[in-house]
Enzyme design. Structure first.
Site, mmCIF file in Angstrom:
data_model
loop_
_atom_site.group_PDB
_atom_site.id
_atom_site.type_symbol
_atom_site.label_atom_id
_atom_site.label_comp_id
_atom_site.label_asym_id
_atom_site.label_seq_id
_atom_site.Cartn_x
_atom_site.Cartn_y
_atom_site.Cartn_z
ATOM 1 N N ASP A 28 20.969 48.678 17.226
ATOM 2 C CA ASP A 28 20.950 48.707 18.683
ATOM 3 C C ASP A 28 20.757 47.268 19.166
ATOM 4 O OD1 ASP A 28 20.389 48.875 21.363
ATOM 5 O OD2 ASP A 28 18.754 50.323 21.173
ATOM 6 N N HIS A 44 13.945 52.400 21.283
ATOM 7 C CA HIS A 44 14.123 52.870 22.667
ATOM 8 C C HIS A 44 14.519 54.350 22.588
ATOM 9 C CE1 HIS A 44 16.256 53.265 26.548
ATOM 10 N NE2 HIS A 44 15.658 52.158 26.946
ATOM 11 N N GLN A 60 19.060 44.596 23.449
ATOM 12 C CA GLN A 60 18.162 43.499 23.828
ATOM 13 C C GLN A 60 18.479 42.210 23.086
ATOM 14 O OE1 GLN A 60 16.097 43.437 26.236
ATOM 15 N NE2 GLN A 60 16.060 45.599 26.727
ATOM 16 N N CYS A 100 10.733 53.185 28.292
ATOM 17 C CA CYS A 100 11.561 54.108 27.511
ATOM 18 C C CYS A 100 11.287 53.964 26.021
ATOM 19 C CB CYS A 100 13.053 53.913 27.801
ATOM 20 S SG CYS A 100 13.507 54.313 29.487
ATOM 21 N N LYS A 119 22.938 43.927 30.394
ATOM 22 C CA LYS A 119 21.828 43.093 29.907
ATOM 23 C C LYS A 119 22.349 41.740 29.423
ATOM 24 C CE LYS A 119 19.120 47.110 28.336
ATOM 25 N NZ LYS A 119 18.150 47.370 29.400
#
Lengths: 408, 146
Positions: free
Chosen positions: A201, A124, A204, A365, A227
């Site tokens: 990261d 991202h 998600q 993104c 999220k």
């Protein structure tokens, strides 16, 4: 998840009962942000109605209660991702700020010209741009692990790009544009073998997979609350204590100091050294409630349900004429990215919206991923614990309407 | 509820499938690139301007049906217009998609009036027009709808 349990879960999300353009809302944009259960809304509301005060300072009852609520949220995050120490959890505005914190604080104090940061092609923008800024400031170089046609990392590429120059590997746990679940444990093992740190990261990932930062042995892990069924504007950075202790502050201000004179300031201990200013206290409390909610439902049950939705949707997608899936790795989490022959994703988005179906269309993104597939954009349906098979049917029903309109 | 058919009229589908004035134009004397960061759409507009009159207009690029149809209709409308008339058309077109009464008669461009009911798509409809403004000024950097 049986229908009764699912109906009960859905009833906990007030927004799911609203209509859009006269049709029941079918919310399939969960990778952008998830909806919020009553428990999260109530926790934030209760905070403002009963506890609101500034934290870590006042001697009065409200300040103490607000501090306790805020710090309890930190404990919940610690247990949720299995961190060894509570002071390894730093509150941030979200995953983006957490990555910027590491790039700025660790990066500027540790990198020299010739050093390398290794990213993957599926990152991202939030896990690309902070490192580019860092490279511009320090003279370090950015290297990229390429992806293959299915949307997985090219086998062996990481190994060949890792050298003694590599100081940090930044990798997404789950790709927001492709759904790919990366083998982060193996990536971390390989990176550590050359002495590189790893930032994962998890934006998600945390709503779909159980995360154990100690088992992974990652050096940094970041995620956003919104999220994970929690409020926007709050998230967390996990960092190994020894690394965080060694890093200079990211921002200066109140709460992050121990003593200030104009001649010299000494900094507060972890985690407060990295938490300048009054934080989003209500958001942290809401995030704590979201973690409780997710743990009550159970991540294993959530993952199994979403896997069921994804395989049902993938089956229909494969039979849909003119539809091409983007991201076809066997290990995926909750994301169906696709293009339709002869129809731009933006047009798909508008027509689906008209049917009450909310999906994301665009570059997500992740412009380098779009470039890899030579696409300007894709359409992306992404699933959460409250989605149903009927909603998947509604998606494909709406897609047939798109086809009918466009292709006659 | 906004009617999808107001947005996606048959004329728009026609222009999307078979855009007019699509392709390169080696003899152009004005050129600009447009970019819509929202959706990743890119468009290159080329003009042949002689004595202040737009003799030819062509475009290239990939975009959604609204942006492609808008560019197709715009390049049709521009032929034979002075730069001042082209600017007036843009003003009128912008008024229309923003839901205001246009100050001038927009002719065939009026099929895009349905965009006003879909605020998220206004940028798609105006991408070609923003690019036109840049091309008339002969700006070399890409214009953005943001």
């Amino acid at each position: 998840m049986n229908e009764l349990v699912l109906a009960e879960l859905r009833a906990q999300f007030p927004i799911l009962s609203r209509q859009v353009h006269g049709k029941p809302l079918v919310y399939l944009d969960n990778a952008a942000t998830t909806q919020k259960p009553q428990a999260v809304l109530q926790a934030e509301c209760h905070y403002y109605e009963q506890l609101n005060a500034n934290i870590h300072r006042g001697v009065h009852a409200l300040s103490q209660e607000a501090t306790d609520a805020f710090e309890q949220a930190r404990d919940k995050i610690q247990r949720f991702i299995h961190a060894a120490h509570r002071e390894e959890i730093i509150f941030t505005r979200g995953a983006t700020e957490a990555i910027n914190l590491v790039a700025h604080s660790w990066g500027r104090s540790h990198l020299q010209p010739g050093d390398e940061i290794l990213l993957t092609e599926m990152e991202h923008h939030a896990n690309i741009v902070p490192w580019q800024l860092l490279c511009e400031a320090t003279g370090a170089q950015l290297k990229v692990v390429p992806i293959d046609a299915r949307g997985g990392l090219v086998a062996g590429a990481l190994q060949s790009l890792l050298t003694h120059k590599t100081k940090l590997v930044g990798v997404t746990h789950v790709s927001n544009a492709l759904g790919t679940i990366n083998p982060v444990a193996e990536i971390i093992r390989q990176a550590h073998a050359v002495g590189a740190l790893v930032l994962v990261d998890g934006a998600q990932a945390v709503a779909h997979l159980a995360v154990d930062v100690q088992a992974l042995d990652c050096d940094f892990y970041v995620f956003s609350s919104h999220k994970l069924y929690g409020p926007t504007g709050i998230g967390a950075l996990y960092g190994k204590r020894s690394l965080l202790q060694d890093m200079p502050p990211y921002q200066g201000g109140g709460d992050m100091i121990s003593q200030v004179t104009f001649a010299r300031t000494t900094y507060n201990q972890l985690p407060y050294k990295f938490e300048a200013g009054t934080p989003h206290i209500a958001g942290a409390v809401g995030l704590g409630a979201a973690i409780d909610f997710v743990q009550t439902v159970g991540l294993e049950r959530i993952a199994a349900h979403e896997e069921h939705l994804l395989s049902y949707a993938t089956e229909q997608a494969l039979q849909f004429e003119g539809l091409t899936l983007i991201g076809t790795m066997p290990e995926k989490a909750g994301i169906l990215s696709f293009v339709l022959k002869g129809v731009h994703p933006h047009d798909i988005g508008t027509i689906l919206d008209n049917e009450g179906v909310a999906i994301r269309t665009g570059h997500h993104c992740a412009m380098p991923v779009m470039d890899h597939y030579a696409l300007a954009a894709t359409a992306r349906a992404s699933f959460a614990l409250y989605n149903t098979l009927e909603e998947v049917d509604a998606l494909f029903h709406a897609l047939r309407r798109v086809q009918k309109l466009f292709l006659g | 509820m906004s009617d999808l058919r107001d947005l996606y009229q048959e004329v728009i589908f026609d222009h999307n499938r078979h855009p007019h004035n699509f392709g390169p134009m080696p003899h152009a004397n004005r050129q600009a690139d447009g970019f819509n960061p929202l959706c990743g759409d890119r468009l290159t507009l080329r003009l042949l301007v002689e004595n202040g009159v737009i003799q030819e207009a062509r475009f290239e690029g990939a975009g959604c049906a609204i942006s492609t149809a808008s560019a197709s209709l715009m390049t049709d409308a521009l032929k034979g217009k002075t730069e001042a008339e082209a600017n007036q058309l843009f003003t009128g077109f912008h008024q229309m998609v923003m839901g205001e009464p246009p100050a001038i008669d927009l002719g065939k461009l009026a099929v895009l009036a349905g965009v006003q009911e879909f605020p998220a798509r206004v940028k798609c409809a105006t991408l070609a027009w923003h690019t036109l403004t840049a091309a008339l000024k002969n700006e070399t950097t890409a214009v953005s709808t943001e």
